[in-house]
Design a protein around this motif. Structure first.
Motif, mmCIF file in Angstrom:
data_model
loop_
_atom_site.group_PDB
_atom_site.id
_atom_site.type_symbol
_atom_site.label_atom_id
_atom_site.label_comp_id
_atom_site.label_asym_id
_atom_site.label_seq_id
_atom_site.Cartn_x
_atom_site.Cartn_y
_atom_site.Cartn_z
ATOM 1 N N VAL A 129 -11.100 -11.511 10.611
ATOM 2 C CA VAL A 129 -10.840 -10.501 11.638
ATOM 3 C C VAL A 129 -10.831 -11.198 12.989
ATOM 4 O O VAL A 129 -11.768 -11.931 13.330
ATOM 5 C CB VAL A 129 -11.907 -9.387 11.613
ATOM 6 C CG1 VAL A 129 -11.642 -8.369 12.716
ATOM 7 C CG2 VAL A 129 -11.919 -8.696 10.251
ATOM 8 N N ASN A 130 -9.767 -10.968 13.759
ATOM 9 C CA ASN A 130 -9.587 -11.705 15.010
ATOM 10 C C ASN A 130 -10.553 -11.273 16.107
ATOM 11 O O ASN A 130 -11.016 -12.096 16.896
ATOM 12 C CB ASN A 130 -8.149 -11.561 15.498
ATOM 13 C CG ASN A 130 -7.163 -12.229 14.556
ATOM 14 O OD1 ASN A 130 -7.510 -13.196 13.871
ATOM 15 N ND2 ASN A 130 -5.946 -11.726 14.505
ATOM 16 N N PHE A 227 -8.190 10.719 10.509
ATOM 17 C CA PHE A 227 -8.522 10.051 11.764
ATOM 18 C C PHE A 227 -7.342 9.248 12.285
ATOM 19 O O PHE A 227 -6.452 8.846 11.535
ATOM 20 C CB PHE A 227 -9.722 9.112 11.568
ATOM 21 C CG PHE A 227 -9.534 8.091 10.475
ATOM 22 C CD1 PHE A 227 -8.869 6.896 10.708
ATOM 23 C CD2 PHE A 227 -10.021 8.333 9.192
ATOM 24 C CE1 PHE A 227 -8.690 5.957 9.703
ATOM 25 C CE2 PHE A 227 -9.848 7.403 8.171
ATOM 26 C CZ PHE A 227 -9.183 6.215 8.432
ATOM 27 N N ASP A 228 -7.355 9.045 13.591
ATOM 28 C CA ASP A 228 -6.421 8.126 14.225
ATOM 29 C C ASP A 228 -6.938 6.708 13.974
ATOM 30 O O ASP A 228 -8.121 6.433 14.206
ATOM 31 C CB ASP A 228 -6.358 8.407 15.730
ATOM 32 C CG ASP A 228 -5.293 7.585 16.439
ATOM 33 O OD1 ASP A 228 -5.374 6.334 16.374
ATOM 34 O OD2 ASP A 228 -4.394 8.176 17.059
ATOM 35 N N PRO A 229 -6.079 5.790 13.503
ATOM 36 C CA PRO A 229 -6.559 4.430 13.210
ATOM 37 C C PRO A 229 -7.192 3.727 14.402
ATOM 38 O O PRO A 229 -7.988 2.799 14.225
ATOM 39 C CB PRO A 229 -5.286 3.706 12.753
ATOM 40 C CG PRO A 229 -4.400 4.785 12.239
ATOM 41 C CD PRO A 229 -4.671 5.970 13.115
ATOM 42 N N VAL A 281 -6.549 -0.206 7.603
ATOM 43 C CA VAL A 281 -5.773 -1.429 7.810
ATOM 44 C C VAL A 281 -6.092 -1.981 9.187
ATOM 45 O O VAL A 281 -6.224 -1.227 10.157
ATOM 46 C CB VAL A 281 -4.255 -1.147 7.700
ATOM 47 C CG1 VAL A 281 -3.445 -2.399 8.016
ATOM 48 C CG2 VAL A 281 -3.913 -0.628 6.312
ATOM 49 N N THR A 282 -6.222 -3.295 9.284
ATOM 50 C CA THR A 282 -6.483 -3.933 10.567
ATOM 51 C C THR A 282 -5.660 -5.204 10.676
ATOM 52 O O THR A 282 -5.089 -5.681 9.693
ATOM 53 C CB THR A 282 -7.986 -4.253 10.725
ATOM 54 O OG1 THR A 282 -8.240 -4.658 12.070
ATOM 55 C CG2 THR A 282 -8.410 -5.371 9.780
ATOM 56 N N SER A 283 -5.602 -5.756 11.887
ATOM 57 C CA SER A 283 -4.930 -7.040 12.074
ATOM 58 C C SER A 283 -5.913 -8.159 11.771
ATOM 59 O O SER A 283 -7.119 -8.010 11.935
ATOM 60 C CB SER A 283 -4.410 -7.170 13.511
ATOM 61 O OG SER A 283 -5.484 -7.099 14.429
ATOM 62 N N GLY A 284 -5.407 -9.264 11.338
ATOM 63 C CA GLY A 284 -6.256 -10.397 10.990
ATOM 64 C C GLY A 284 -5.620 -11.205 9.883
ATOM 65 O O GLY A 284 -4.435 -11.053 9.573
ATOM 66 N N VAL A 298 -1.729 -6.042 6.066
ATOM 67 C CA VAL A 298 -0.407 -5.912 5.445
ATOM 68 C C VAL A 298 0.463 -7.048 5.956
ATOM 69 O O VAL A 298 0.533 -7.289 7.165
ATOM 70 C CB VAL A 298 0.239 -4.555 5.788
ATOM 71 C CG1 VAL A 298 1.625 -4.455 5.185
ATOM 72 C CG2 VAL A 298 -0.631 -3.409 5.289
ATOM 73 N N LYS A 299 1.121 -7.760 5.045
ATOM 74 C CA LYS A 299 1.988 -8.849 5.487
ATOM 75 C C LYS A 299 3.248 -8.897 4.629
ATOM 76 O O LYS A 299 3.269 -8.426 3.483
ATOM 77 C CB LYS A 299 1.261 -10.183 5.433
ATOM 78 C CG LYS A 299 0.982 -10.724 4.043
ATOM 79 C CD LYS A 299 0.356 -12.114 4.137
ATOM 80 C CE LYS A 299 0.128 -12.729 2.761
ATOM 81 N NZ LYS A 299 -0.457 -14.088 2.865
ATOM 82 N N LEU A 300 4.299 -9.472 5.219
ATOM 83 C CA LEU A 300 5.557 -9.648 4.506
ATOM 84 C C LEU A 300 5.436 -10.833 3.560
ATOM 85 O O LEU A 300 4.965 -11.904 3.947
ATOM 86 C CB LEU A 300 6.701 -9.880 5.489
ATOM 87 C CG LEU A 300 7.054 -8.706 6.406
ATOM 88 C CD1 LEU A 300 8.056 -9.145 7.467
ATOM 89 C CD2 LEU A 300 7.613 -7.534 5.605
#
Length: 302
Positions: A129-130, A227-229, A281-284, A298-300
């Motif tokens: 997690v960034n 909820f709102d993410p 879902v989160t960025s990282g 989630v990634k391509l």
């Protein structure tokens, strides 16, 4: 001589006419081929975005995947698209088609060209997690969606002075409070070691948690099931295999999880932080990992 001159002039006119046709035709093809390339790039971007958005719905379940994919394709400039959508438990594959109408190439008898683009997005557990992690660590458990768990224990509980707080970026109540309110502003990875933060610190805990809860301005108010993410009540915490340690001790990160803050129960140094387990879902950084605590990226993948 006069007839010869007329013959040469006539030949020149014919040659220039043929060259003009060739140049116009070549220019038409180049122009329309360039237009096709532009549309191809735009379609590729739209399909990438649609696949990523569709994959997130495998977690959130707010909309059927195909509706979310169609929505993103339309919003990114392709309202008249056709698409093939394949899904499984953790991935979405999108192939979209679009017909580009030629402009100048119609002069040569070419009317249109169909283009397509494909993307596959996969949902994977987060292994890094960034930023934004809150200064709480709980032991690994088979968490159940919607159930309430203690994120930080109150006085009288805990293990040898540890109540669930961890040291992120420095020691002390002020840094601890700042990490509750703003989140830790650095990256943490599975496998990293961090120190526990002994002491109850009930004041900073209560003030920080109540501040986060008060910042939810969504109407209707967010709940653990709707909820709102980006809601401030959604927090990411650290998962460790063991918090039964003495004093300030090193513990290893084995995962991350998200919880919907319910509040601070009890009073004084008996207060404890509780939250409901959610999947989000989160960025990282994410990857194939055998520990799944409900926090995904989630990634391509194609």
């Amino acid at each position: 001589m006069k007839n010869l001159f007329k013959s040469q002039r006539g030949s020149t006119i014919v040659i220039f006419s043929l060259l003009a046709v060739i140049i116009i035709g070549f220019t038409s093809l180049v122009t329309d081929i360039g237009m096709v390339a532009v549309y191809k790039a735009k379609l590729t971007h739209a399909v990438d975005s649609a696949a990523l958005a569709g994959a997130q719905e495998l977690i959130y379940n707010d909309y059927p995947v195909h509706i979310k994919v169609d929505e993103y394709l339309s919003e990114n400039g392709f309202p008249d698209h056709s698409a093939e959508i394949d899904t499984d438990s953790n991935s979405v594959r999108v192939t979209a088609f679009h017909r580009v109408e030629y402009k100048l190439a119609r002069l040569l008898g070419y009317t249109s060209k169909e283009i397509h683009a494909t993307a596959k997005a996969k949902v994977l557990p987060v292994i890094g997690v960034n930023q934004g992690i809150r200064p709480f660590a709980i032991e690994a458990f088979d968490f159940e969606f919607g159930e309430t768990y203690v994120l930080k224990q109150g006085g009288g509980s805990g293990n040898s002075g540890n109540y669930g707080a961890v040291e992120l970026g420095g020691r002390g109540a002020q840094i601890y409070f700042q990490n509750i309110v703003e989140g830790y502003n650095d990256r943490l990875m599975v496998g990293d070691y961090i120190n526990t933060e002994p002491g109850n610190m009930s004041g900073p805990t209560e003030n920080g948690i109540n501040h986060l809860i008060s910042q939810c301005n969504h109407i209707p108010k967010c709940t653990h099931s709707s909820f709102d993410p980006d809601c401030p009540r959604i927090i990411t915490v650290i998962i460790v295999d063991n918090m039964n340690v003495n004093g300030r001790s090193s513990v290893q990160i084995i995962g991350f999880a998200s919880f919907f803050l319910e509040g601070v129960a009890g009073s004084g140094n008996k207060s404890e932080v509780t939250g409901r387990f959610i999947r989000t879902v989160t960025s990282g950084e994410n990857g194939d990992f055998n520990q799944d605590f409900g926090l995904y990226g989630v990634k391509l993948v194609e």
